[in-house]
Design an enzyme around this catalytic site. Structure first.
Site, PDB file in Angstrom:
ATOM      1  N   THR A 144       0.814  -1.218   0.000  1.00 56.68           N
ATOM      2  CA  THR A 144       0.000   0.000   0.000  1.00 56.68           C
ATOM      3  C   THR A 144       0.847   1.267   0.000  1.00 56.68           C
ATOM      4  O   THR A 144       2.011   1.251   0.429  1.00 56.68           O
ATOM      5  CB  THR A 144      -0.902  -0.005   1.255  1.00 56.68           C
ATOM      6  OG1 THR A 144      -1.552   1.256   1.382  1.00 56.68           O
ATOM      7  CG2 THR A 144      -0.098  -0.234   2.530  1.00 56.68           C
ATOM      8  N   ASP A 145       0.218   2.367  -0.423  1.00 57.72           N
ATOM      9  CA  ASP A 145       0.910   3.665  -0.353  1.00 57.72           C
ATOM     10  C   ASP A 145       1.035   4.176   1.083  1.00 57.72           C
ATOM     11  O   ASP A 145       1.820   5.081   1.353  1.00 57.72           O
ATOM     12  CB  ASP A 145       0.182   4.712  -1.218  1.00 57.72           C
ATOM     13  CG  ASP A 145      -1.283   4.934  -0.852  1.00 57.72           C
ATOM     14  OD1 ASP A 145      -1.779   4.295   0.104  1.00 57.72           O
ATOM     15  OD2 ASP A 145      -1.939   5.748  -1.540  1.00 57.72           O
ATOM     16  N   GLU A 146       0.266   3.576   2.014  1.00 57.78           N
ATOM     17  CA  GLU A 146       0.266   4.105   3.380  1.00 57.78           C
ATOM     18  C   GLU A 146       1.609   3.925   4.076  1.00 57.78           C
ATOM     19  O   GLU A 146       1.866   4.563   5.097  1.00 57.78           O
ATOM     20  CB  GLU A 146      -0.840   3.447   4.217  1.00 57.78           C
ATOM     21  CG  GLU A 146      -2.196   3.600   3.581  1.00 57.78           C
ATOM     22  CD  GLU A 146      -3.353   3.539   4.547  1.00 57.78           C
ATOM     23  OE1 GLU A 146      -3.138   3.562   5.767  1.00 57.78           O
ATOM     24  OE2 GLU A 146      -4.491   3.480   4.062  1.00 57.78           O
ATOM     25  N   TYR A 166      -1.801  -0.325  11.062  1.00 60.44           N
ATOM     26  CA  TYR A 166      -1.948  -1.021   9.782  1.00 60.44           C
ATOM     27  C   TYR A 166      -0.751  -0.714   8.874  1.00 60.44           C
ATOM     28  O   TYR A 166      -0.106  -1.617   8.339  1.00 60.44           O
ATOM     29  CB  TYR A 166      -3.252  -0.595   9.085  1.00 60.44           C
ATOM     30  CG  TYR A 166      -3.282  -0.943   7.612  1.00 60.44           C
ATOM     31  CD1 TYR A 166      -3.387  -2.261   7.192  1.00 60.44           C
ATOM     32  CD2 TYR A 166      -3.185   0.051   6.626  1.00 60.44           C
ATOM     33  CE1 TYR A 166      -3.391  -2.588   5.827  1.00 60.44           C
ATOM     34  CE2 TYR A 166      -3.193  -0.264   5.278  1.00 60.44           C
ATOM     35  CZ  TYR A 166      -3.295  -1.586   4.879  1.00 60.44           C
ATOM     36  OH  TYR A 166      -3.294  -1.904   3.539  1.00 60.44           O
ATOM     37  N   LYS A 187       2.186  -3.244   7.385  1.00 60.63           N
ATOM     38  CA  LYS A 187       2.459  -3.443   5.947  1.00 60.63           C
ATOM     39  C   LYS A 187       3.918  -3.073   5.637  1.00 60.63           C
ATOM     40  O   LYS A 187       4.578  -3.738   4.842  1.00 60.63           O
ATOM     41  CB  LYS A 187       1.498  -2.606   5.088  1.00 60.63           C
ATOM     42  CG  LYS A 187       0.052  -3.051   5.120  1.00 60.63           C
ATOM     43  CD  LYS A 187      -0.184  -4.447   4.563  1.00 60.63           C
ATOM     44  CE  LYS A 187       0.017  -4.537   3.071  1.00 60.63           C
ATOM     45  NZ  LYS A 187      -0.394  -5.887   2.552  1.00 60.63           N
TER      46      LYS A 187
HETATM   47  P1  NAD Z   1      -9.746  -7.240   2.431  1.00 63.91           P
HETATM   48  O1  NAD Z   1      -9.742  -6.951   3.899  1.00 63.91           O
HETATM   49  O2  NAD Z   1     -10.965  -6.994   1.631  1.00 63.91           O
HETATM   50  O3  NAD Z   1      -9.346  -8.771   2.192  1.00 63.91           O
HETATM   51  C1  NAD Z   1      -8.349  -9.418   2.931  1.00 63.91           C
HETATM   52  C2  NAD Z   1      -8.553 -10.919   2.756  1.00 63.91           C
HETATM   53  O4  NAD Z   1      -7.493 -11.596   3.475  1.00 63.91           O
HETATM   54  C3  NAD Z   1      -9.871 -11.438   3.338  1.00 63.91           C
HETATM   55  O5  NAD Z   1     -10.489 -12.320   2.431  1.00 63.91           O
HETATM   56  C4  NAD Z   1      -9.451 -12.172   4.606  1.00 63.91           C
HETATM   57  O6  NAD Z   1     -10.322 -13.262   4.934  1.00 63.91           O
HETATM   58  C5  NAD Z   1      -8.071 -12.669   4.208  1.00 63.91           C
HETATM   59  N1  NAD Z   1      -7.215 -12.926   5.386  1.00 63.91           N
HETATM   60  C6  NAD Z   1      -7.039 -12.128   6.466  1.00 63.91           C
HETATM   61  N2  NAD Z   1      -6.198 -12.715   7.340  1.00 63.91           N
HETATM   62  C7  NAD Z   1      -5.806 -13.893   6.773  1.00 63.91           C
HETATM   63  C8  NAD Z   1      -4.928 -14.933   7.171  1.00 63.91           C
HETATM   64  N3  NAD Z   1      -4.270 -14.881   8.338  1.00 63.91           N
HETATM   65  N4  NAD Z   1      -4.753 -15.980   6.350  1.00 63.91           N
HETATM   66  C9  NAD Z   1      -5.417 -16.045   5.155  1.00 63.91           C
HETATM   67  N5  NAD Z   1      -6.273 -15.103   4.742  1.00 63.91           N
HETATM   68  C10 NAD Z   1      -6.465 -14.027   5.532  1.00 63.91           C
HETATM   69  O7  NAD Z   1      -8.502  -6.433   1.864  1.00 63.91           O
HETATM   70  P2  NAD Z   1      -8.296  -5.775   0.427  1.00 63.91           P
HETATM   71  O8  NAD Z   1      -8.797  -4.391   0.457  1.00 63.91           O
HETATM   72  O9  NAD Z   1      -8.751  -6.705  -0.601  1.00 63.91           O
HETATM   73  O10 NAD Z   1      -6.693  -5.700   0.410  1.00 63.91           O
HETATM   74  C11 NAD Z   1      -5.914  -6.779  -0.119  1.00 63.91           C
HETATM   75  C12 NAD Z   1      -4.446  -6.417  -0.025  1.00 63.91           C
HETATM   76  O11 NAD Z   1      -4.202  -5.239  -0.767  1.00 63.91           O
HETATM   77  C13 NAD Z   1      -3.974  -6.137   1.393  1.00 63.91           C
HETATM   78  O12 NAD Z   1      -2.683  -6.683   1.541  1.00 63.91           O
HETATM   79  C14 NAD Z   1      -3.924  -4.624   1.488  1.00 63.91           C
HETATM   80  O13 NAD Z   1      -2.953  -4.193   2.393  1.00 63.91           O
HETATM   81  C15 NAD Z   1      -3.568  -4.268   0.063  1.00 63.91           C
HETATM   82  N6  NAD Z   1      -4.034  -2.945  -0.410  1.00 63.91           N
HETATM   83  C16 NAD Z   1      -5.346  -2.587  -0.288  1.00 63.91           C
HETATM   84  C17 NAD Z   1      -5.779  -1.354  -0.779  1.00 63.91           C
HETATM   85  C18 NAD Z   1      -7.235  -0.916  -0.687  1.00 63.91           C
HETATM   86  O14 NAD Z   1      -7.541   0.226  -1.013  1.00 63.91           O
HETATM   87  N7  NAD Z   1      -8.154  -1.765  -0.276  1.00 63.91           N
HETATM   88  C19 NAD Z   1      -4.859  -0.485  -1.381  1.00 63.91           C
HETATM   89  C20 NAD Z   1      -3.517  -0.880  -1.484  1.00 63.91           C
HETATM   90  C21 NAD Z   1      -3.118  -2.116  -0.997  1.00 63.91           C
HETATM   91  O1  TDX Z   2     -16.693   6.341   7.525  1.00 65.53           O
HETATM   92  C1  TDX Z   2     -15.647   6.837   7.077  1.00 65.53           C
HETATM   93  N1  TDX Z   2     -15.527   8.195   7.027  1.00 65.53           N
HETATM   94  C2  TDX Z   2     -14.399   8.828   6.579  1.00 65.53           C
HETATM   95  O2  TDX Z   2     -14.335  10.061   6.557  1.00 65.53           O
HETATM   96  C3  TDX Z   2     -14.554   6.034   6.601  1.00 65.53           C
HETATM   97  C4  TDX Z   2     -14.626   4.531   6.630  1.00 65.53           C
HETATM   98  C5  TDX Z   2     -13.416   6.683   6.133  1.00 65.53           C
HETATM   99  N2  TDX Z   2     -13.340   8.027   6.137  1.00 65.53           N
HETATM  100  C6  TDX Z   2     -12.116   8.666   5.605  1.00 65.53           C
HETATM  101  C7  TDX Z   2     -10.820   8.182   6.198  1.00 65.53           C
HETATM  102  C8  TDX Z   2      -9.859   8.306   5.034  1.00 65.53           C
HETATM  103  O3  TDX Z   2      -9.335   9.615   4.969  1.00 65.53           O
HETATM  104  O4  TDX Z   2     -12.063   8.325   4.212  1.00 65.53           O
HETATM  105  C9  TDX Z   2     -10.711   8.066   3.802  1.00 65.53           C
HETATM  106  C10 TDX Z   2     -10.632   6.656   3.257  1.00 65.53           C
HETATM  107  O5  TDX Z   2     -10.795   5.775   4.360  1.00 65.53           O
HETATM  108  P1  TDX Z   2     -10.738   4.187   4.187  1.00 65.53           P
HETATM  109  O6  TDX Z   2     -11.715   3.776   3.151  1.00 65.53           O
HETATM  110  O7  TDX Z   2     -10.819   3.572   5.540  1.00 65.53           O
HETATM  111  O8  TDX Z   2      -9.297   3.991   3.520  1.00 65.53           O
HETATM  112  P2  TDX Z   2      -7.821   4.400   4.009  1.00 65.53           P
HETATM  113  O9  TDX Z   2      -7.743   4.576   5.457  1.00 65.53           O
HETATM  114  O10 TDX Z   2      -7.389   5.540   3.128  1.00 65.53           O
HETATM  115  O11 TDX Z   2      -7.017   3.059   3.604  1.00 65.53           O
HETATM  116  C11 TDX Z   2      -7.308   2.386   2.363  1.00 65.53           C
HETATM  117  O12 TDX Z   2      -6.346   2.655   1.384  1.00 65.53           O
HETATM  118  C12 TDX Z   2      -5.075   2.080   1.509  1.00 65.53           C
HETATM  119  C13 TDX Z   2      -7.437   0.876   2.573  1.00 65.53           C
HETATM  120  O13 TDX Z   2      -8.378   0.616   3.599  1.00 65.53           O
HETATM  121  C14 TDX Z   2      -6.123   0.252   2.903  1.00 65.53           C
HETATM  122  O14 TDX Z   2      -6.240  -1.164   3.010  1.00 65.53           O
HETATM  123  C15 TDX Z   2      -5.150   0.595   1.803  1.00 65.53           C
HETATM  124  O15 TDX Z   2      -3.884   0.092   2.107  1.00 65.53           O
END
Ligand code: NAD
Ligand code: TDX
Length: 369
Positions: A134-136, A160, A164
């Site tokens: 992630t970019d975080e 988190y 990562k």
């Molecule tokens: P998500 O929470 O929707 O899915 C995570 C999945 O991992 C779930 O299906 C969960 O059951 C599984 N999981 C959790 N713990 C586990 C374990 N111990 N063993 C096996 N499976 C397990 O997450 P997502 O949004 O799909 O993110 C997927 C990946 O991409 C993550 O590594 C996250 O850090 C990264 N990522 C997400 C975003 C975003 O915006 N969502 C952005 C950049 C990177």
């Molecule tokens: O109810 C809300 N109200 C609100 O203002 C929620 C859920 C979020 N927010 C804000 C917080 C953040 O500034 O919106 C922005 C986005 O929040 P999230 O959807 O929780 O994402 P963020 O915290 O930016 O992280 C996401 O992007 C990077 C993903 O959850 C991560 O898994 C990924 O790595």
């Protein structure tokens, strides 16, 4: 033909990736490993049921014996590692699972991959560990700061992000020290089908349709760089196909928005969709739009997230130049597709939101606090 182990493949991005991969590379073996936490849902993969090339395994990435037997039995040569605890708010309230899965779980995968791919006589001639990050990990930006590049120093701010970052470092170390063939991608905020409605965009859509407050943290000025999930999947594919071993690639949408602007766009789209389709009034009778009221009336400013990063922005120049990566979905079209998917899949989001999730979010982020 490759044999993939997709960890976290029942989650949001992992399931989109599995569907993408099965369509693009139908001859490849797809073994999905997922612990089915609150965020994992086998229903996301229903389109793959019945394919000879597909197998779902319910299990934990921390289970060494399971990973080893899967890698050997399935002759895995490509691990695409999505499994993680992924929600920043949860990491603030309950960080332990983030360390367990994101740090120790990733290390377990690396350890077994090293043993199977580097230390055995019957090791495959080609292998790859693609780590999805992630970019975080780069921390937060001010208004005039340049976007994150691959050489931006790591400065994770939430548990988190720190977990990562730790996993990224372990992946790097297993390449540098042992020669494991790794690549890492660091992506910005994703949105699209199958995203658990705890993240900003699906949560706001669900609350708008069910007449619940739309909780905006702080003053809503925080900025994120949004990418439609299919574009992320294509980016990961390119990293696997063309990325240099041991390197990292930033993937982003070049698409920065303040949170409040996103929420207002969702409100406007929902008002317009309800105005154009009167049947939606009976399907979602609690939505303000069903009564002709503006959805924006649900916007509620709530107490800010602790340590809330102000701005993320990805500079994807390297992926563009070296991998020919370009996002294809515009934010307008991606948001429309996501809204349509949420309207067409009410049973999906109602089902995944059953259980403890709603109680958890209400306890921690009740309106007006
Ligand atoms: P998500 O929470 O929707 O899915 C995570 C999945 O991992 C779930 O299906 C969960 O059951 C599984 N999981 C959790 N713990 C586990 C374990 N111990 N063993 C096996 N499976 C397990 O997450 P997502 O949004 O799909 O993110 C997927 C990946 O991409 C993550 O590594 C996250 O850090 C990264 N990522 C997400 C975003 C975003 O915006 N969502 C952005 C950049 C990177
Ligand atoms: O109810 C809300 N109200 C609100 O203002 C929620 C859920 C979020 N927010 C804000 C917080 C953040 O500034 O919106 C922005 C986005 O929040 P999230 O959807 O929780 O994402 P963020 O915290 O930016 O992280 C996401 O992007 C990077 C993903 O959850 C991560 O898994 C990924 O790595």
């Amino acid at each position: 033909m490759r044999s993939l182990l997709v960890t976290g493949g029942a989650g949001f991005i992992g399931s989109n990736f599995a569907l993408y991969w099965a369509e693009k590379y139908p001859d490849d073996r797809l073994v999905i490993l997922d612990a089915l936490t609150y965020a994992g849902n086998k229903a996301n993969l229903v389109e793959l049921e019945g394919l000879d090339t597909y197998r779902f395994v319910h299990g934990d990435i921390g289970d060494q014996a399971l990973i080893e037997s899967l890698m050997l039995d399935e002759k895995i040569d490509l691990i695409v590692h999505f499994a993680a605890e992924s929600h920043v708010d949860r990491s603030i309230h309950e960080p332990d699972a983030f360390i367990q899965t994101n740090v120790l779980g990733t290390h377990n995968l690396l350890k077994v991959a090293r043993e199977v791919w580097l230390e055995r006589d019957d090791a495959p001639s080609w292998h790859r560990f693609q780590h999805v990050s992630t970019d975080e990990v780069y921390g937060t930006l001010g208004p005039d700061d340049p976007a994150f590049t691959e050489s931006t120093a790591y400065a994770p701010n939430s548990p988190y992000a720190a977990s990562k970052a730790a996993s990224d470092h372990l992946v790097r170390a297993y390449h540098h020290t042992f020669g494991l063939q790794v690549t890492t991608s660091n992506c910005s905020n994703n949105y699209g089908p199958y995203q658990f409605p705890e993240k900003l965009i699906p949560l706001m859509i669900v609350n708008a349709l069910t007449g619940k407050p739309m909780p905006v943290y702080g003053d809503g000025s925080n900025i994120r760089d949004w990418l439609y999930v299919d574009d992320h999947c294509r980016g990961i594919d390119l990293v696997i196909e063309k990325g240099a071993i041991g390197e990292t690639y930033n993937i982003g949408g070049n698409n920065e928005w303040t949170n409040i602007d996103i929420v207002k766009q969702i409100c406007t789209h929902i008002d317009n969709i309800f105005a154009a389709d009167s049947e939606l009034r009976s399907t979602f009778p609690d939505a303000p739009a069903a009564a002709g009221k503006p959805t924006e009336s649900l916007i509620t400013y709530v107490k800010d997230r602790l340590g809330h990063d102000w701005r993320y922005a990805i500079d994807a120049t390297r992926a563009t130049n070296e991998l020919n990566y370009e996002p294809v979905e515009t934010f307008e079209s991606g948001l429309q597709r996501t809204l349509k998917w949420m309207l067409d899949n009410e049973s999906w989001w109602r089902a995944v939101m059953d259980g403890s999730y709603r109680d958890w979010i209400e306890k921690n982020y009740s309106a007006g606090e």
